[in-house]
Design a protein around this motif. Structure first.
Motif, mmCIF file in Angstrom:
data_model
loop_
_atom_site.group_PDB
_atom_site.id
_atom_site.type_symbol
_atom_site.label_atom_id
_atom_site.label_comp_id
_atom_site.label_asym_id
_atom_site.label_seq_id
_atom_site.Cartn_x
_atom_site.Cartn_y
_atom_site.Cartn_z
ATOM 1 N N VAL A 156 45.580 19.211 43.562
ATOM 2 C CA VAL A 156 45.083 18.174 44.464
ATOM 3 C C VAL A 156 44.557 18.799 45.752
ATOM 4 C CG1 VAL A 156 45.773 16.186 45.870
ATOM 5 C CG2 VAL A 156 46.565 16.375 43.524
ATOM 6 N N MET A 157 45.267 19.797 46.284
ATOM 7 C CA MET A 157 44.849 20.450 47.518
ATOM 8 C C MET A 157 43.564 21.257 47.344
ATOM 9 S SD MET A 157 46.872 19.671 50.009
ATOM 10 C CE MET A 157 46.436 20.903 51.207
ATOM 11 N N GLN A 158 43.207 21.592 46.111
ATOM 12 C CA GLN A 158 42.061 22.462 45.862
ATOM 13 C C GLN A 158 40.790 21.709 45.495
ATOM 14 O OE1 GLN A 158 44.154 24.883 42.916
ATOM 15 N NE2 GLN A 158 43.810 26.638 44.241
ATOM 16 N N GLN A 159 40.781 20.397 45.633
ATOM 17 C CA GLN A 159 39.567 19.633 45.336
ATOM 18 C C GLN A 159 39.382 18.596 46.435
ATOM 19 O OE1 GLN A 159 38.863 18.477 41.299
ATOM 20 N NE2 GLN A 159 37.859 16.605 41.919
ATOM 21 N N ARG A 160 38.313 18.745 47.208
ATOM 22 C CA ARG A 160 38.028 17.845 48.331
ATOM 23 C C ARG A 160 36.607 17.323 48.214
ATOM 24 N NH1 ARG A 160 41.523 18.371 52.663
ATOM 25 N NH2 ARG A 160 40.689 16.306 53.145
ATOM 26 N N THR A 161 36.385 16.128 48.719
ATOM 27 C CA THR A 161 35.052 15.545 48.793
ATOM 28 C C THR A 161 34.615 15.577 50.248
ATOM 29 O OG1 THR A 161 35.420 14.106 46.889
ATOM 30 C CG2 THR A 161 33.674 13.475 48.402
ATOM 31 N N VAL A 162 33.369 15.984 50.488
ATOM 32 C CA VAL A 162 32.812 15.996 51.838
ATOM 33 C C VAL A 162 31.635 15.042 51.864
ATOM 34 C CG1 VAL A 162 31.317 17.993 51.421
ATOM 35 C CG2 VAL A 162 31.992 17.427 53.743
ATOM 36 N N ILE A 163 31.537 14.267 52.958
ATOM 37 C CA ILE A 163 30.423 13.344 53.174
ATOM 38 C C ILE A 163 29.797 13.710 54.519
ATOM 39 C CG2 ILE A 163 29.738 10.937 53.495
ATOM 40 C CD1 ILE A 163 32.283 10.231 51.791
ATOM 41 N N VAL A 164 28.509 14.073 54.498
ATOM 42 C CA VAL A 164 27.798 14.478 55.709
ATOM 43 C C VAL A 164 26.758 13.422 56.017
ATOM 44 C CG1 VAL A 164 26.417 16.280 56.810
ATOM 45 C CG2 VAL A 164 28.145 16.907 55.091
ATOM 46 N N GLU A 165 26.812 12.892 57.229
ATOM 47 C CA GLU A 165 25.879 11.826 57.642
ATOM 48 C C GLU A 165 25.113 12.218 58.880
ATOM 49 O OE1 GLU A 165 28.824 8.773 58.055
ATOM 50 O OE2 GLU A 165 28.609 8.163 55.980
ATOM 51 N N ILE A 214 34.036 19.913 46.970
ATOM 52 C CA ILE A 214 34.324 21.316 47.238
ATOM 53 C C ILE A 214 35.553 21.624 46.395
ATOM 54 C CG2 ILE A 214 34.994 23.026 48.942
ATOM 55 C CD1 ILE A 214 33.542 21.339 51.043
ATOM 56 N N ILE A 215 35.408 22.570 45.470
ATOM 57 C CA ILE A 215 36.484 22.861 44.522
ATOM 58 C C ILE A 215 36.862 24.335 44.623
ATOM 59 C CG2 ILE A 215 37.163 22.893 42.083
ATOM 60 C CD1 ILE A 215 35.234 20.559 41.632
ATOM 61 N N PHE A 216 38.166 24.570 44.604
ATOM 62 C CA PHE A 216 38.726 25.912 44.612
ATOM 63 C C PHE A 216 39.532 26.096 43.330
ATOM 64 C CE2 PHE A 216 38.444 24.249 48.882
ATOM 65 C CZ PHE A 216 37.845 25.257 49.597
ATOM 66 N N HIS A 217 39.638 27.319 42.864
ATOM 67 C CA HIS A 217 40.491 27.656 41.728
ATOM 68 C C HIS A 217 41.428 28.793 42.118
ATOM 69 C CE1 HIS A 217 37.537 25.500 39.213
ATOM 70 N NE2 HIS A 217 38.526 25.411 38.343
ATOM 71 N N SER A 218 42.608 28.770 41.552
ATOM 72 C CA SER A 218 43.513 29.914 41.679
ATOM 73 C C SER A 218 43.172 30.873 40.547
ATOM 74 C CB SER A 218 44.972 29.468 41.565
ATOM 75 O OG SER A 218 45.320 28.687 42.682
ATOM 76 N N VAL A 219 42.891 32.124 40.906
ATOM 77 C CA VAL A 219 42.431 33.109 39.927
ATOM 78 C C VAL A 219 43.278 34.375 40.058
ATOM 79 C CG1 VAL A 219 40.493 34.528 39.171
ATOM 80 C CG2 VAL A 219 40.076 32.233 40.062
ATOM 81 N N ARG A 220 43.746 34.872 38.912
ATOM 82 C CA ARG A 220 44.405 36.182 38.876
ATOM 83 C C ARG A 220 43.445 37.120 38.161
ATOM 84 N NH1 ARG A 220 50.366 36.600 36.896
ATOM 85 N NH2 ARG A 220 49.496 35.182 35.397
ATOM 86 N N PHE A 221 43.114 38.218 38.823
ATOM 87 C CA PHE A 221 42.135 39.156 38.281
ATOM 88 C C PHE A 221 42.794 40.090 37.278
ATOM 89 C CE2 PHE A 221 40.335 37.756 42.294
ATOM 90 C CZ PHE A 221 39.093 37.329 41.862
ATOM 91 N N SER A 222 43.062 39.550 36.098
ATOM 92 C CA SER A 222 43.623 40.322 34.997
ATOM 93 C C SER A 222 42.518 40.490 33.964
ATOM 94 C CB SER A 222 44.831 39.580 34.412
ATOM 95 O OG SER A 222 44.478 38.246 34.072
ATOM 96 N N HIS A 223 42.837 41.042 32.831
ATOM 97 C CA HIS A 223 41.839 41.197 31.756
ATOM 98 C C HIS A 223 42.329 40.468 30.529
ATOM 99 C CE1 HIS A 223 39.432 44.013 34.011
ATOM 100 N NE2 HIS A 223 40.532 44.669 34.311
#
Length: 104
Positions: free
Chosen positions: A95-104, A77-86
């Motif tokens: 590090v806080m914006q990239q997590r691995t999930v394991i579902v069993e 699960i990955i997040f990005h910081s985005v500024r809506f400029s042109h």
């Protein structure tokens, strides 16, 4: 993209809801934290922003993202910081914006 030292995986069972919290400060920095990638074993439920207390202009807060596990599997699960400029300014995930999930 640089290699990140990842946080421990999130282990869940099918049918569970979990939340990922990420420090954020869109009012001051202009960057919003956005979900950019997730595995098919989870569904995105909702996101909220909770300002730190006491609420002061320019002070940060926490972006919270809620997910539901729907099938066995794993992925990032990955997040990005985005500024809506042109054009938009998109930062590499922290590090806080990239997590691995394991579902069993």
């Amino acid at each position: 993209m640089q290699e990140l030292e990842l946080l421990p995986p999130i282990h869940k069972k099918v049918g569970e809801i979990f939340e990922i919290s990420i420090p954020s400060n869109p009012a001051s920095t202009g960057y919003n934290c956005l979900l950019s990638e997730m595995p098919s074993c989870v569904y995105f439920v909702e996101s909220t922003y909770v300002p730190d207390e006491p609420t002061i202009p320019g002070r940060g807060g926490t972006s919270k993202f809620k997910f539901l596990t729907v099938e066995n599997g794993d992925g990032k699960i990955i997040f990005h910081s985005v500024r809506f400029s042109h054009p938009p300014d998109i930062l590499e995930p922290t590090v806080m914006q990239q997590r691995t999930v394991i579902v069993e």
